[in-house]
Design a protein around this motif. Sequence first.
Motif, PDB file in Angstrom:
ATOM      1  N   PRO A 441      41.809   3.565 -13.465  1.00  0.00           N
ATOM      2  CA  PRO A 441      41.683   4.921 -12.908  1.00  0.00           C
ATOM      3  C   PRO A 441      40.577   5.698 -13.622  1.00  0.00           C
ATOM      4  O   PRO A 441      40.449   5.638 -14.849  1.00  0.00           O
ATOM      5  N   VAL A 442      39.793   6.410 -12.844  1.00  0.00           N
ATOM      6  CA  VAL A 442      38.713   7.225 -13.406  1.00  0.00           C
ATOM      7  C   VAL A 442      39.271   8.592 -13.747  1.00  0.00           C
ATOM      8  O   VAL A 442      39.867   9.259 -12.879  1.00  0.00           O
ATOM      9  N   PRO A 443      39.161   9.035 -15.002  1.00  0.00           N
ATOM     10  CA  PRO A 443      39.692  10.363 -15.365  1.00  0.00           C
ATOM     11  C   PRO A 443      39.049  11.451 -14.506  1.00  0.00           C
ATOM     12  O   PRO A 443      37.869  11.381 -14.161  1.00  0.00           O
ATOM     13  N   PRO A 444      39.825  12.464 -14.137  1.00  0.00           N
ATOM     14  CA  PRO A 444      39.269  13.550 -13.325  1.00  0.00           C
ATOM     15  C   PRO A 444      38.215  14.329 -14.106  1.00  0.00           C
ATOM     16  O   PRO A 444      38.327  14.521 -15.317  1.00  0.00           O
ATOM     17  N   LYS A 445      37.201  14.761 -13.412  1.00  0.00           N
ATOM     18  CA  LYS A 445      36.120  15.552 -14.007  1.00  0.00           C
ATOM     19  C   LYS A 445      35.867  16.766 -13.120  1.00  0.00           C
ATOM     20  O   LYS A 445      36.300  16.827 -11.974  1.00  0.00           O
ATOM     21  N   HIS A 446      35.118  17.704 -13.659  1.00  0.00           N
ATOM     22  CA  HIS A 446      34.722  18.859 -12.864  1.00  0.00           C
ATOM     23  C   HIS A 446      33.870  18.390 -11.691  1.00  0.00           C
ATOM     24  O   HIS A 446      33.065  17.458 -11.824  1.00  0.00           O
ATOM     25  N   TRP A 447      34.029  19.030 -10.533  1.00  0.00           N
ATOM     26  CA  TRP A 447      33.339  18.562  -9.323  1.00  0.00           C
ATOM     27  C   TRP A 447      31.819  18.592  -9.470  1.00  0.00           C
ATOM     28  O   TRP A 447      31.107  17.841  -8.810  1.00  0.00           O
ATOM     29  N   ALA A 448      31.323  19.451 -10.356  1.00  0.00           N
ATOM     30  CA  ALA A 448      29.867  19.584 -10.500  1.00  0.00           C
ATOM     31  C   ALA A 448      29.297  18.681 -11.592  1.00  0.00           C
ATOM     32  O   ALA A 448      28.088  18.725 -11.852  1.00  0.00           O
ATOM     33  N   PHE A 449      30.149  17.855 -12.211  1.00  0.00           N
ATOM     34  CA  PHE A 449      29.679  17.052 -13.345  1.00  0.00           C
ATOM     35  C   PHE A 449      28.585  16.068 -12.920  1.00  0.00           C
ATOM     36  O   PHE A 449      27.457  16.098 -13.441  1.00  0.00           O
ATOM     37  N   GLU A 515      34.470   7.845 -19.538  1.00  0.00           N
ATOM     38  CA  GLU A 515      35.308   6.750 -19.038  1.00  0.00           C
ATOM     39  C   GLU A 515      35.183   6.563 -17.528  1.00  0.00           C
ATOM     40  O   GLU A 515      36.140   6.237 -16.834  1.00  0.00           O
ATOM     41  N   ASP A 516      33.963   6.776 -17.049  1.00  0.00           N
ATOM     42  CA  ASP A 516      33.648   6.534 -15.646  1.00  0.00           C
ATOM     43  C   ASP A 516      32.715   5.333 -15.607  1.00  0.00           C
ATOM     44  O   ASP A 516      31.585   5.391 -16.098  1.00  0.00           O
ATOM     45  N   TYR A 517      33.193   4.229 -15.055  1.00  0.00           N
ATOM     46  CA  TYR A 517      32.421   2.981 -15.071  1.00  0.00           C
ATOM     47  C   TYR A 517      31.479   2.827 -13.872  1.00  0.00           C
ATOM     48  O   TYR A 517      30.818   1.806 -13.740  1.00  0.00           O
ATOM     49  N   ARG A 518      31.362   3.824 -13.023  1.00  0.00           N
ATOM     50  CA  ARG A 518      30.513   3.726 -11.827  1.00  0.00           C
ATOM     51  C   ARG A 518      29.064   4.091 -12.166  1.00  0.00           C
ATOM     52  O   ARG A 518      28.473   4.991 -11.577  1.00  0.00           O
ATOM     53  N   TRP A 519      28.502   3.382 -13.119  1.00  0.00           N
ATOM     54  CA  TRP A 519      27.185   3.724 -13.638  1.00  0.00           C
ATOM     55  C   TRP A 519      26.044   3.237 -12.742  1.00  0.00           C
ATOM     56  O   TRP A 519      24.934   3.789 -12.802  1.00  0.00           O
ATOM     57  N   ALA A 520      26.269   2.196 -11.939  1.00  0.00           N
ATOM     58  CA  ALA A 520      25.168   1.612 -11.158  1.00  0.00           C
ATOM     59  C   ALA A 520      24.595   2.625 -10.172  1.00  0.00           C
ATOM     60  O   ALA A 520      23.384   2.883 -10.150  1.00  0.00           O
ATOM     61  N   TRP A 521      25.466   3.210  -9.352  1.00  0.00           N
ATOM     62  CA  TRP A 521      24.988   4.203  -8.395  1.00  0.00           C
ATOM     63  C   TRP A 521      24.482   5.462  -9.094  1.00  0.00           C
ATOM     64  O   TRP A 521      23.549   6.117  -8.622  1.00  0.00           O
TER      65      TRP A 521
END
Length: 593
Positions: A441-449, A515-521
């Motif tokens: 699970p990706v921890p929640p972040k502010h929408w503008a992050f 802790e967000d692993y979606r680094w490629a995009w």
Amino acid sequence: DDQTHHYYDNEQLVLWTDKAGPYHNPQETYEYAQLGLCELHADDADAQRRGVSIGEALEGHEFISSPKIQIKFGSSIPSTEICSMELDTDTSSQLDVLVKDNYWYQLYLDDLPIWAFLGEHTGSVDALLPGKLFPGAQAAPEVNKTAKGLKQLQRVTRIYTHRHFTLARNGDQLIQVDMETADPVAIVPGAKITFTYSAAWVETTSTFAERYDRYLETKFFEHKVHWFSIVNSFMLCLFLVAVVGVILMKTLKKDFARYSMAEAEELYNMDKAADDIGWKQVGGDVFRRPTSLHAFCILISAGSHIAVCVLIVLLLCCCNSSYKQRGSTGTELVVCYLLTQVVAGYVGGRMYRIHGGKQWKRALAYQGLFMPILLLSTFAVVNTTAIAYRSTQAVPFTTILKVLLLYIILCIPLHTGGTLLGRRSAREHTFPCRVNRLNRPVPPKHWAFIPGMVALAGLVPFGCVFIEMYFLFTAFWSYNKIYYVYGFLLAVVALLAVVIVCVSIVCVYVLLNAEDYRWAWCSLGACASTGLYMLVYSIYYYHSTQMSGFLQWVYYFGCSLNFCVGFGLFCGALGYYGASWFVYLIYSNIKAE
């Protein structure tokens, strides 16, 4: 002749008419014959058309010889009549409009360009009348009197009827040609106009290799502002390299030390270790296949293709002074793009297999058709508009057919072969960390992050190149400025590549620490957003000029859109490669869980 550039005394030189158009719309060009002058109309049978290369066709050249202007090598010519014509109502009305629109035309003599205005006009004198100097201002009585007298001459148009050629020779070669226009005659119905020309030859010590130097505006392109842009880019590059160095040498060093604790120490610090957060926690997901794998591979493939193509063309331009050969840069760009299609296939095929894609044939087709469809869509709109306006910017059907045949003959086999090679090279590829079965699970972040990070990331590379873009835009969107400082451009591109890699690494490090692993995009989008800033700048640049008219608008924004998309893909691909190197580096240095 004009192929060898060597002439005998009294040998005939061919004067080629090229194109004409309004001064402020450099791409709104028409055949010289459409000016309606008698120079070509009287002897259509004697005028010859000259073939054009792919690059010349893309630049809108259309060469027709002017048989009535007889210039012989080394022989001066007194004032000689070219032709005569009587202006009827339609012709005078057409010429009046052309002169008011500041039409210029271009000629070529021994491949040397000549530019001149068709005529002159008095312009408006309303500014001299009361209240026009400044709001509420009153002009002096003598100014009022003069303005009222000039009011009768307002918008009088005249056409130049005499051309004087001054030609400089060095041995048996033509080194320099200048043309002065004179003897303006008022454009009114019923006027009989006689066009004349003369020529004078002088000796010069300049060599043939130096004859194009006079066309290079060194005071503009080598201005101190241009040098400042290089220094600015270099300082920005140093700053970002320092930031990345701090991340790699200091922050990551502490991370590695913490993550490499001995097992006993880990058990002793169980409670503290349980609270660890950061990039180490996503090791089992960081190499997970990107979402929308087809689209991702298409964009990286296209960006890699553009990057290799740009590098090769810049190196060729630096080595052979392409500005001296008309249309050579455009031809080199087309040929390099076709031949480097193997790069797009290799990158796309390799990446698709690395991430476990199953429909590789469909991916091959998507990658091979993406850029051609994008270019063809905008080209169709621009070329159709040019055809409707009968502009020389309309690419001939034969040139379009040549490019299509080259694409079928070269690109399809090269792209297919590159894809197969890429898939074979990815056969033994392994990731540093095992990919977990279940998504973390990706921890929640502010929408503008993420949007904010992407927007800021794109601004940094744009700040590295925007001054150079001003010089590029000025050279391309003008009719007589020649861009020749390819060394500057190559240096800026090299600095831009370093800046993009550094920005991408910083963005990915921040994302992984969240802790967000979606680094490629993220790495692709953060750097590709530079293309959006480039699009905004191109809109600003258009409104800062005096360009107008639908044809010029379509041509400008059609080309600018393609340029900005290509620039964004170029930056996005470099950003992904930099981030990929960083991710592989840090995760190959930690213990396998």
